[in-house]
Design a protein around this motif. Structure first.
Motif, PDB file in Angstrom:
ATOM      1  N   GLY A 115       0.823  -1.206   0.000  1.00  0.00           N
ATOM      2  CA  GLY A 115       0.000   0.000   0.000  1.00  0.00           C
ATOM      3  C   GLY A 115       0.856   1.254   0.000  1.00  0.00           C
ATOM      4  N   GLN A 116       1.919   1.236   0.804  1.00  0.00           N
ATOM      5  CA  GLN A 116       2.783   2.411   0.883  1.00  0.00           C
ATOM      6  C   GLN A 116       3.618   2.591  -0.384  1.00  0.00           C
ATOM      7  OE1 GLN A 116       2.471   4.797   3.425  1.00  0.00           O
ATOM      8  NE2 GLN A 116       0.672   3.459   3.489  1.00  0.00           N
ATOM      9  N   VAL A 117       3.987   1.476  -1.018  1.00  0.00           N
ATOM     10  CA  VAL A 117       4.664   1.563  -2.324  1.00  0.00           C
ATOM     11  C   VAL A 117       3.765   2.291  -3.322  1.00  0.00           C
ATOM     12  CG1 VAL A 117       5.449   0.209  -4.325  1.00  0.00           C
ATOM     13  CG2 VAL A 117       6.144  -0.471  -2.020  1.00  0.00           C
ATOM     14  N   LEU A 118       2.483   1.947  -3.321  1.00  0.00           N
ATOM     15  CA  LEU A 118       1.536   2.576  -4.251  1.00  0.00           C
ATOM     16  C   LEU A 118       1.256   4.027  -3.881  1.00  0.00           C
ATOM     17  CD1 LEU A 118      -0.991  -0.350  -4.851  1.00  0.00           C
ATOM     18  CD2 LEU A 118       0.882   0.414  -6.318  1.00  0.00           C
ATOM     19  N   VAL A 119       1.141   4.314  -2.591  1.00  0.00           N
ATOM     20  CA  VAL A 119       0.918   5.704  -2.167  1.00  0.00           C
ATOM     21  C   VAL A 119       2.070   6.589  -2.629  1.00  0.00           C
ATOM     22  CG1 VAL A 119       0.843   7.243  -0.160  1.00  0.00           C
ATOM     23  CG2 VAL A 119      -0.572   5.189  -0.193  1.00  0.00           C
ATOM     24  N   ASN A 120       3.300   6.126  -2.421  1.00  0.00           N
ATOM     25  CA  ASN A 120       4.470   6.909  -2.836  1.00  0.00           C
ATOM     26  C   ASN A 120       4.506   7.116  -4.346  1.00  0.00           C
ATOM     27  OD1 ASN A 120       5.468   7.218  -0.225  1.00  0.00           O
ATOM     28  ND2 ASN A 120       6.632   5.319  -0.310  1.00  0.00           N
ATOM     29  N   HIS A 121       4.059   6.125  -5.090  1.00  0.00           N
ATOM     30  CA  HIS A 121       4.067   6.215  -6.554  1.00  0.00           C
ATOM     31  C   HIS A 121       2.977   7.161  -7.062  1.00  0.00           C
ATOM     32  CE1 HIS A 121       4.754   4.821 -10.684  1.00  0.00           C
ATOM     33  NE2 HIS A 121       3.445   4.843 -10.815  1.00  0.00           N
ATOM     34  N   PHE A 122       1.810   7.089  -6.453  1.00  0.00           N
ATOM     35  CA  PHE A 122       0.641   7.804  -6.991  1.00  0.00           C
ATOM     36  C   PHE A 122       0.337   9.137  -6.304  1.00  0.00           C
ATOM     37  CE2 PHE A 122      -0.618   3.454  -8.457  1.00  0.00           C
ATOM     38  CZ  PHE A 122      -0.722   3.752  -9.805  1.00  0.00           C
ATOM     39  N   LYS A 123       1.100   9.517  -5.282  1.00  0.00           N
ATOM     40  CA  LYS A 123       0.714  10.690  -4.482  1.00  0.00           C
ATOM     41  C   LYS A 123       0.666  11.984  -5.290  1.00  0.00           C
ATOM     42  CE  LYS A 123       5.433  11.119  -2.666  1.00  0.00           C
ATOM     43  NZ  LYS A 123       6.260  10.996  -1.441  1.00  0.00           N
ATOM     44  N   ASN A 124       1.422  12.060  -6.362  1.00  0.00           N
ATOM     45  CA  ASN A 124       1.387  13.262  -7.196  1.00  0.00           C
ATOM     46  C   ASN A 124       0.576  13.074  -8.478  1.00  0.00           C
ATOM     47  OD1 ASN A 124       3.073  14.747  -5.415  1.00  0.00           O
ATOM     48  ND2 ASN A 124       4.868  13.711  -6.267  1.00  0.00           N
ATOM     49  N   LYS A 125      -0.051  11.906  -8.613  1.00  0.00           N
ATOM     50  CA  LYS A 125      -0.816  11.603  -9.824  1.00  0.00           C
ATOM     51  C   LYS A 125      -2.328  11.700  -9.602  1.00  0.00           C
ATOM     52  CE  LYS A 125       2.620   8.551 -11.997  1.00  0.00           C
ATOM     53  NZ  LYS A 125       3.723   8.749 -11.066  1.00  0.00           N
ATOM     54  N   PHE A 126      -2.742  11.743  -8.337  1.00  0.00           N
ATOM     55  CA  PHE A 126      -4.162  11.855  -7.995  1.00  0.00           C
ATOM     56  C   PHE A 126      -4.397  13.103  -7.157  1.00  0.00           C
ATOM     57  CE2 PHE A 126      -3.967   7.379  -9.047  1.00  0.00           C
ATOM     58  CZ  PHE A 126      -5.213   7.107  -9.603  1.00  0.00           C
ATOM     59  N   GLU A 127      -5.553  13.712  -7.347  1.00  0.00           N
ATOM     60  CA  GLU A 127      -5.914  14.868  -6.537  1.00  0.00           C
ATOM     61  C   GLU A 127      -6.218  14.455  -5.097  1.00  0.00           C
ATOM     62  OE1 GLU A 127      -9.164  16.867  -8.431  1.00  0.00           O
ATOM     63  OE2 GLU A 127      -8.180  16.856 -10.391  1.00  0.00           O
ATOM     64  N   GLU A 128      -6.742  13.234  -4.941  1.00  0.00           N
ATOM     65  CA  GLU A 128      -7.149  12.767  -3.607  1.00  0.00           C
ATOM     66  C   GLU A 128      -6.834  11.286  -3.471  1.00  0.00           C
ATOM     67  OE1 GLU A 128     -11.175  12.661  -0.763  1.00  0.00           O
ATOM     68  OE2 GLU A 128     -11.307  13.316  -2.856  1.00  0.00           O
ATOM     69  N   ILE A 129      -6.242  10.903  -2.327  1.00  0.00           N
ATOM     70  CA  ILE A 129      -5.986   9.495  -2.011  1.00  0.00           C
ATOM     71  C   ILE A 129      -6.660   9.164  -0.685  1.00  0.00           C
ATOM     72  CG2 ILE A 129      -4.242   7.763  -1.434  1.00  0.00           C
ATOM     73  CD1 ILE A 129      -2.314   9.112  -3.324  1.00  0.00           C
ATOM     74  N   VAL A 130      -7.422   8.074  -0.693  1.00  0.00           N
ATOM     75  CA  VAL A 130      -8.111   7.620   0.512  1.00  0.00           C
ATOM     76  C   VAL A 130      -7.664   6.195   0.815  1.00  0.00           C
ATOM     77  CG1 VAL A 130     -10.340   7.099   1.576  1.00  0.00           C
ATOM     78  CG2 VAL A 130     -10.124   9.060   0.032  1.00  0.00           C
ATOM     79  N   ILE A 131      -7.251   5.956   2.052  1.00  0.00           N
ATOM     80  CA  ILE A 131      -6.843   4.631   2.504  1.00  0.00           C
ATOM     81  C   ILE A 131      -7.916   4.072   3.438  1.00  0.00           C
ATOM     82  CG2 ILE A 131      -5.076   3.281   3.702  1.00  0.00           C
ATOM     83  CD1 ILE A 131      -3.996   4.668   1.239  1.00  0.00           C
ATOM     84  N   LEU A 132      -8.431   2.897   3.118  1.00  0.00           N
ATOM     85  CA  LEU A 132      -9.351   2.209   4.030  1.00  0.00           C
ATOM     86  C   LEU A 132      -8.507   1.361   4.974  1.00  0.00           C
ATOM     87  CD1 LEU A 132     -12.181   1.059   1.579  1.00  0.00           C
ATOM     88  CD2 LEU A 132     -11.955   3.221   2.836  1.00  0.00           C
ATOM     89  N   THR A 133      -8.660   1.582   6.267  1.00  0.00           N
ATOM     90  CA  THR A 133      -7.790   0.962   7.259  1.00  0.00           C
ATOM     91  C   THR A 133      -8.578   0.509   8.477  1.00  0.00           C
ATOM     92  OG1 THR A 133      -5.937   1.400   8.778  1.00  0.00           O
ATOM     93  CG2 THR A 133      -7.291   3.279   8.156  1.00  0.00           C
ATOM     94  N   ARG A 134      -8.059  -0.484   9.169  1.00  0.00           N
ATOM     95  CA  ARG A 134      -8.682  -0.899  10.428  1.00  0.00           C
ATOM     96  C   ARG A 134      -8.316   0.058  11.560  1.00  0.00           C
ATOM     97  NH1 ARG A 134     -10.842  -6.081  10.267  1.00  0.00           N
ATOM     98  NH2 ARG A 134     -10.311  -7.289   8.404  1.00  0.00           N
ATOM     99  N   GLY A 135      -7.385   0.963  11.304  1.00  0.00           N
ATOM    100  CA  GLY A 135      -7.003   1.959  12.301  1.00  0.00           C
ATOM    101  C   GLY A 135      -7.983   3.115  12.358  1.00  0.00           C
ATOM    102  N   LYS A 136      -7.618   4.137  13.117  1.00  0.00           N
ATOM    103  CA  LYS A 136      -8.498   5.288  13.311  1.00  0.00           C
ATOM    104  C   LYS A 136      -8.562   6.159  12.057  1.00  0.00           C
ATOM    105  CE  LYS A 136      -7.830   5.654  18.333  1.00  0.00           C
ATOM    106  NZ  LYS A 136      -7.344   6.529  19.436  1.00  0.00           N
ATOM    107  N   SER A 137      -9.704   6.803  11.870  1.00  0.00           N
ATOM    108  CA  SER A 137      -9.860   7.750  10.762  1.00  0.00           C
ATOM    109  C   SER A 137      -9.061   9.014  11.079  1.00  0.00           C
ATOM    110  CB  SER A 137     -11.331   8.096  10.562  1.00  0.00           C
ATOM    111  OG  SER A 137     -12.070   6.958  10.186  1.00  0.00           O
ATOM    112  N   LYS A 138      -8.302   9.486  10.085  1.00  0.00           N
ATOM    113  CA  LYS A 138      -7.459  10.674  10.272  1.00  0.00           C
ATOM    114  C   LYS A 138      -6.965  11.127   8.908  1.00  0.00           C
ATOM    115  CE  LYS A 138      -3.681   7.453  11.203  1.00  0.00           C
ATOM    116  NZ  LYS A 138      -2.773   6.904  12.215  1.00  0.00           N
TER     117      LYS A 138
END
Length: 302
Positions: A14-37
């Motif tokens: 997931g983090q590999v993809l976030v680092n790759h796509f962070k400048n290619k999308f206007e918005e990135i949302v991660i669905l996680t079992r952790g807290k919303s933030k």
């Protein structure tokens, strides 16, 4: 592209993809079992991967949905763990299907994790998407059930792609970390007979392949692996040289089984011969940055 959703995106891939796509999308949302933030502009939304709780609203107007959910197979295959390995994949995929169908403007393209382990143990035949032979064991049957849960629900307005991925080699996660440690302390010899194939891919090529699949709107089954599977003996020898250790003590099947028991994992993860090639990616013109493992090690271990 406007909005990317990554289900279960806090782990290594997931983090590999976030680092790759962070400048290619206007918005990135991660669905996680952790807290919303929200951190560094990335929105983390809590979900249990089973039921609706508000997270499903995030899929509205999304460009891309990538689902990486599933309990790690790096564990002992007890009855309880087997059940969780299967259900974590099936339930998350099924609830995402429901969420996609409920959207007024659903994600344009949905990529769902699968695994190259779906193909049979092979020391001879290279397994591609068209002629690869499916085997019959626990891991394979999990993969079959997973893909069935994904494809059996039709989503008329959402393209679907199953990613049959093998070992992803990365700097900060994945299988390379423990293998590198073994090699550095002298246990970097062949594992088992050593003739089993390893299908692998560099983390950069993994991310680039996902981007390529989206651009080309590739659907159905896609093998996300490097074009050159390598035998375990050769893989470990090249790893020894890359970490600068002069020799590697081999671990036979008996020792591997004992070791796997004590570190609470399965010897199958090392002993199965995964001889898989990325025919669809190559036929569509994808170019690998790292098509041999020596170059991959040189980059990742520097």
């Amino acid at each position: 592209m406007s909005k990317l959703i990554i289900a279960a995106g806090t782990g290594f891939l997931g983090q590999v993809l976030v680092n790759h796509f962070k400048n290619k999308f206007e918005e990135i949302v991660i669905l996680t079992r952790g807290k919303s933030k929200t951190i560094d502009g990335i929105k983390y939304i809590n979900w249990d991967a089973k039921t609706f709780s508000g997270w499903e609203n995030e899929l509205e107007d999304a460009t891309v949905l990538i689902n990486l959910a599933g309990k790690s197979v790096d564990c002992r295959y007890t009855k309880e763990n087997k059940r969780e390995i299967l259900l974590s994949r099936i339930e998350s995929t099924k609830v995402l299907n429901k969420a996609v169908l409920n959207c007024v403007n659903p994600p344009r393209h949905w990529l769902n994790s699968s695994t190259a382990t779906i193909y049979r143990f092979s020391l001879d035949k290279e397994m591609d998407e068209a002629t690869g032979e499916i085997g019959n064991d626990f891991s394979i049957n999990v993969a079959l059930s997973w893909e069935k849960a994904f494809f059996n629900t039709e989503t008329p307005n959402t393209l679907k792609t199953a990613l049959r991925t093998s070992i992803v080699l990365g700097k900060k996660g994945g299988a390379l970390i423990p293998l590198k440690t073994l090699a550095k302390i002298g246990f970097g010899g062949k594992q088992g007979k050593g003739n089993q194939f390893i299908s692998w891919i560099h983390e950069d090529d993994f991310a680039n392949a996902i981007n390529f699949i989206l651009q080309k709107e590739m659907i159905g089954i896609v093998n996300v692996v490097s074009p050159k599977p390598i035998r375990n003996t050769d893989f470990m020898k090249k790893l020894q040289r890359s970490v600068g250790f002069p020799f590697g003590i081999p671990l036979n099947t008996f020792l591997l089984k004992i070791g796997a028991f004590f570190i609470r994992t399965q010897p199958e993860l090392v002993l199965k011969s995964r001889n898989v090639i990325p025919k669809k990616l190559l036929e569509n013109g994808f170019e690998f940055k790292f098509d041999n493992v020596e170059d991959a090690f040189k980059d990742l271990l520097k």
